[in-house]
Motif scaffolding. Structure first.
Motif, short mmCIF file in Angstrom:
data_model
loop_
_atom_site.label_atom_id
_atom_site.label_comp_id
_atom_site.label_asym_id
_atom_site.label_seq_id
_atom_site.Cartn_x
_atom_site.Cartn_y
_atom_site.Cartn_z
N ALA A 291 26.67 20.11 26.64
CA ALA A 291 26.06 20.74 25.48
C ALA A 291 24.82 21.54 25.88
CB ALA A 291 25.70 19.68 24.44
N ASP B 288 24.86 25.45 24.54
CA ASP B 288 23.64 26.05 24.00
C ASP B 288 23.43 27.49 24.45
OD1 ASP B 288 23.18 23.72 22.66
OD2 ASP B 288 21.59 23.01 23.99
N GLU C 104 20.46 15.03 12.35
CA GLU C 104 20.41 16.32 13.02
C GLU C 104 19.86 17.37 12.08
OE1 GLU C 104 24.35 16.39 15.78
OE2 GLU C 104 24.73 16.21 13.62
N ARG D 207 26.23 19.30 14.86
CA ARG D 207 26.55 19.79 16.21
C ARG D 207 28.05 20.10 16.28
NH1 ARG D 207 24.74 22.18 20.55
NH2 ARG D 207 23.56 20.98 22.08
N TYR E 138 30.44 18.73 19.09
CA TYR E 138 30.82 17.32 18.95
C TYR E 138 31.77 17.10 17.77
CZ TYR E 138 26.75 16.43 21.98
OH TYR E 138 25.83 16.43 23.02
#
Length: 291
Positions: free
Chosen positions: A74, A79, A243, A247, A250
């Protein structure tokens, strides 16, 4: 791992893995400059796209295979936009495990042993979550919903608890069953929808759903929690991440905070008057439902 349906134990050449338009290989020797094509290089990975083919080269060693690989992928690839979405993420994850150690079961067993050892030693980011959840379990029979790799069921099996691990992915449950035997942590696996578990009412003392419901649409969240209450004699333990944004790599589609958990608790106690509920924060959020 649901988005990419594959056999995690399928034969593959030494140091290589490929499937669904993705090729992963382990680099031997030092990093060399790439010729042709646009390549993204990070401390552990080199990524190239050629039309519909995504090639990932990595330098990971067998001792580095563990659940923390998800965070590494990630941070280094998702990113910066080198990987797109949950399916690519999960396929590359699988490819790295399979290309690092020869043999399907040998590769996954190394991954599992590394992961479980570090989780139980408290040296990974997820370790406090598993330790806390273990402390919230009551009784001697446990059903875990949405088990995925099944690290938590394996932890509880080591304590002598009778464990049913469930997940929508049949290949993942098949793998977990073989791993549990190899690690001498016996448990039962079921491939099923977490909202429709083929077991009778109140057949487990505790039902856990750890980092599951953030993957589900709102109506499915309620259906899964209702099913957990149906299955539990004593307690349901729900853990979620907090969060800023779900995400995507995921597979998260729901965002939770303490307020949304408290509202969920209120909704459940209205539907199930015999249940008490409390929500609190600790390395994310927790919802504890007691009968």
């Amino acid at each position: 791992m649901e988005a990419a349906v594959l056999n995690p134990l399928a034969p593959t050449p030494r140091g290589m893995w490929s499937g669904h338009g993705i090729r992963v290989r382990r680099r031997r020797g030092p990093h060399r400059p790439h010729v042709g094509g646009e390549t993204v290089c990070t401390p552990h990975f080199c990524v190239q796209r050629h039309g519909r083919l995504l090639t990932v080269e990595h330098n990971l060693l067998p001792d580095e295979l563990c659940d923390e690989l998800a965070v590494m992928l990630a941070e280094e690839l998702v990113d910066i936009g080198a990987l797109h979405g949950q399916s690519e993420f999960e396929l590359v994850f699988t490819g790295i495990v399979r290309s690092t150690v020869d043999g399907g079961l040998s590769a996954w067993l190394r991954f599992y042993r590394n992961s479980v050892d570090r989780l139980e030693a408290g040296t990974t980011a997820f370790a406090p979550i598993h330790a806390w959840a273990a402390g919230e379990v009551r009784g001697h029979r446990l059903i875990d919903l949405g088990s995925c790799f099944g690290f938590f069921p394996l932890r509880m099996a080591r304590r002598g608890i009778e464990v049913f691990a469930t997940d929508l992915s049949a290949p993942t449950m098949h793998l977990l069953r073989q791993i549990s035997t190899a690690m001498r942590r016996p448990l039962t696996t079921l491939a099923c929808d977490a909202a429709e578990v083929p077991l009778p009412d109140r057949c487990a003392d505790t039902v856990t759903a750890l980092h599951l419901i953030e993957h589900l649409p709102t109506d499915a969240v309620d259906a899964v929690l209702d099913e957990a209450i149906r299955l539990a004699r004593r307690r349901v333990v729900v853990g979620v991440p907090f969060e800023d944004e779900p995400r995507d790599c995921y597979g998260h589609i729901q965002r939770f905070d303490l307020t949304t958990l408290q509202r969920t608790a209120e909704r459940l106690t209205r539907r199930h008057p015999a249940i008490s509920a409390r929500a609190y924060e600790f390395h994310g959020g927790w919802l504890i439902l007691d009968r």
